[in-house]
Design an enzyme around this catalytic site. Structure first.
Site, mmCIF file in Angstrom:
data_model
loop_
_atom_site.group_PDB
_atom_site.id
_atom_site.type_symbol
_atom_site.label_atom_id
_atom_site.label_comp_id
_atom_site.label_asym_id
_atom_site.label_seq_id
_atom_site.Cartn_x
_atom_site.Cartn_y
_atom_site.Cartn_z
ATOM 1 N NE ARG A 82 -2.400 0.777 3.672
ATOM 2 C CZ ARG A 82 -2.875 0.547 4.629
ATOM 3 N NH1 ARG A 82 -4.744 -0.146 4.175
ATOM 4 N NH2 ARG A 82 -2.704 0.620 5.744
ATOM 5 C CE LYS A 184 -2.480 4.172 7.259
ATOM 6 N NZ LYS A 184 -3.761 5.063 7.752
ATOM 7 C CD GLU A 220 -12.131 5.915 4.205
ATOM 8 O OE1 GLU A 220 -11.388 4.846 5.686
ATOM 9 O OE2 GLU A 220 -11.229 6.015 3.867
#
Ligand code: PLP
Ligand code: COI
Length: 341
Positions: A82, A184, A220
């Site tokens: 990620r 992220k 989210e």
């Protein structure tokens, strides 16, 4: 190895300086060998890319002490991959995935005395991150970067641990359509700070973000994905291009299907469906699974049938199975539990 003398059972989710961190620098097109160091400070030029144009991204994972005394972490290869996706989207150099996992091993081993004991309720939070370090004034990617990993022992992310929380539907967005919500990037969290301060001031624990384009689908929160359980015991979790692909959520999909024989649906979830779910929770490395008792949409309350006192029975089983795998009490799928020492 003697453990540090900390009140493990009463740690919050806070930073504490530990003994060692991992550092590697990128210059002239390559990463150096990297090293474990003791200095917790970072000194940079005033014009470093991270300060001017927020070129930074990070990861989060945890190390656990198992019942038989080993130190393990959970699926670090997925954090490495990620972070690669984050770096590529932010025009930052990728820190090689195998080196990422080795660096996690090195920094956890060096700080073994800080890994909370089995059964203490605490874990060692591992924060890998990368920043742009050389001076940039025109808007462009930097040429030099630093990759670091710090570790810090933590307790529950939400005060009250497994007590159900109350969230509100946010009027602010955390991500743009076709933006950076799926990686992220530090900037996503900067985006969410005003919304979380405002939510806390109004008595809510977190924000539920809806899809930024149409405000009709559930996305989210600022730091975790959603899971829902239907009245007939199906596991439902939102799918969207602008939410972070949570490693906890991806793992829970497998736990639900393979360990608990629950049907799993990974699909768009309309906000209008939320009132029909039986249980609802947040999932993430920091949050593990936090049950949600109430969702407030501009004054209108959706009370989740599992209530405000404790986790519903499906959420409890998911929580116990996932944490059982992470702590080595339940055999996990191949490759999930990564033994460090
Ligand atoms: N969503 C956001 C925005 C997050 O910051 C996090 C935390 O990492 C998650 C979801 C959960 O992801 P993971 O389960 O990989 O920790
Ligand atoms: C994590 O769960 O690791 C995160 O990065 C979330 C963060 C908001 C603490």
């Amino acid at each position: 190895m003697e453990k540090k003398n900390l009140d493990w059972a009463n740690l919050g989710f806070n930073y504490m300086t530990t003994d060692y961190r991992y550092v590697s620098n990128y210059k002239d097109g390559k990463w150096d060998d990297g090293a474990i160091v003791t200095d917790s400070t970072v000194t940079l030029n005033e014009c470093a890319g991270v300060f001017q144009y927020s070129q930074s991204c990070f990861e989060g994972l945890k190390a656990y002490t198992t019942e038989d005394g080993h130190i393990v972490c959970f699926r670090p290869d997925l954090n490495a991959s990620r972070m690669k996706d984050s770096c590529e989207r932010l025009e930052m150099p990728v820190f090689p995935e195998d080196r990422f996992v080795e660096a996690v091993e090195q920094v956890v081993k060096a700080n073994a005395a800080w890994v909370p004991p089995f059964g203490s309720g605490a874990t060692l939070y591992i924060r890998p991150y990368m920043i742009a370090t050389n001076a940039v004034i025109g808007v462009k990617p930097a040429d030099e970067y630093q990759f670091r990993i710090l570790v810090t022992p933590v307790g529950p992310y939400f005060k009250g641990g497994a007590k159900p929380i109350t969230i509100r539907v946010s009027d602010f967005d955390r991500a743009a359509p076709h933006g950076t919500g799926h990686i992220k990037a530090g900037l996503n969290y900067a985006m969410s700070l005003h919304a979380i301060v405002d939510a806390h001031a109004k008595g809510f624990d977190e924000n539920m973000y809806l899809d930024p384009a149409t405000r009709t689908y559930v996305e989210e929160t600022g730091g975790a994905n959603f899971i829902f359980i239907t009245k007939d015991g199906k596991f439902v979790t939102p799918k969207s291009d602008s939410i972070l692909p949570s490693i906890t959520r991806r793992s829970l999909m497998v736990v639900a299907e393979k360990y608990l024989n629950m049907p799993v649906e990974h699909r768009q979830v309309k906000f209008s469906e939320v009132k029909d779910f039986e249980e609802c929770g947040l999932c993430g490395t920091a949050a593990v699974i936090s049950p949600i008792g109430k969702i407030v949409d501009h004054g209108e309350e959706i009370c989740i049938p599992s209530g405000m006192e404790e986790m519903g029975p499906y959420t409890r089983k998911l929580y116990d199975t996932l944490t059982g795998i992470q702590m080595g009490e339940i055999e996990g799928p191949e490759g999930w539990v990564h033994t460090i020492m």
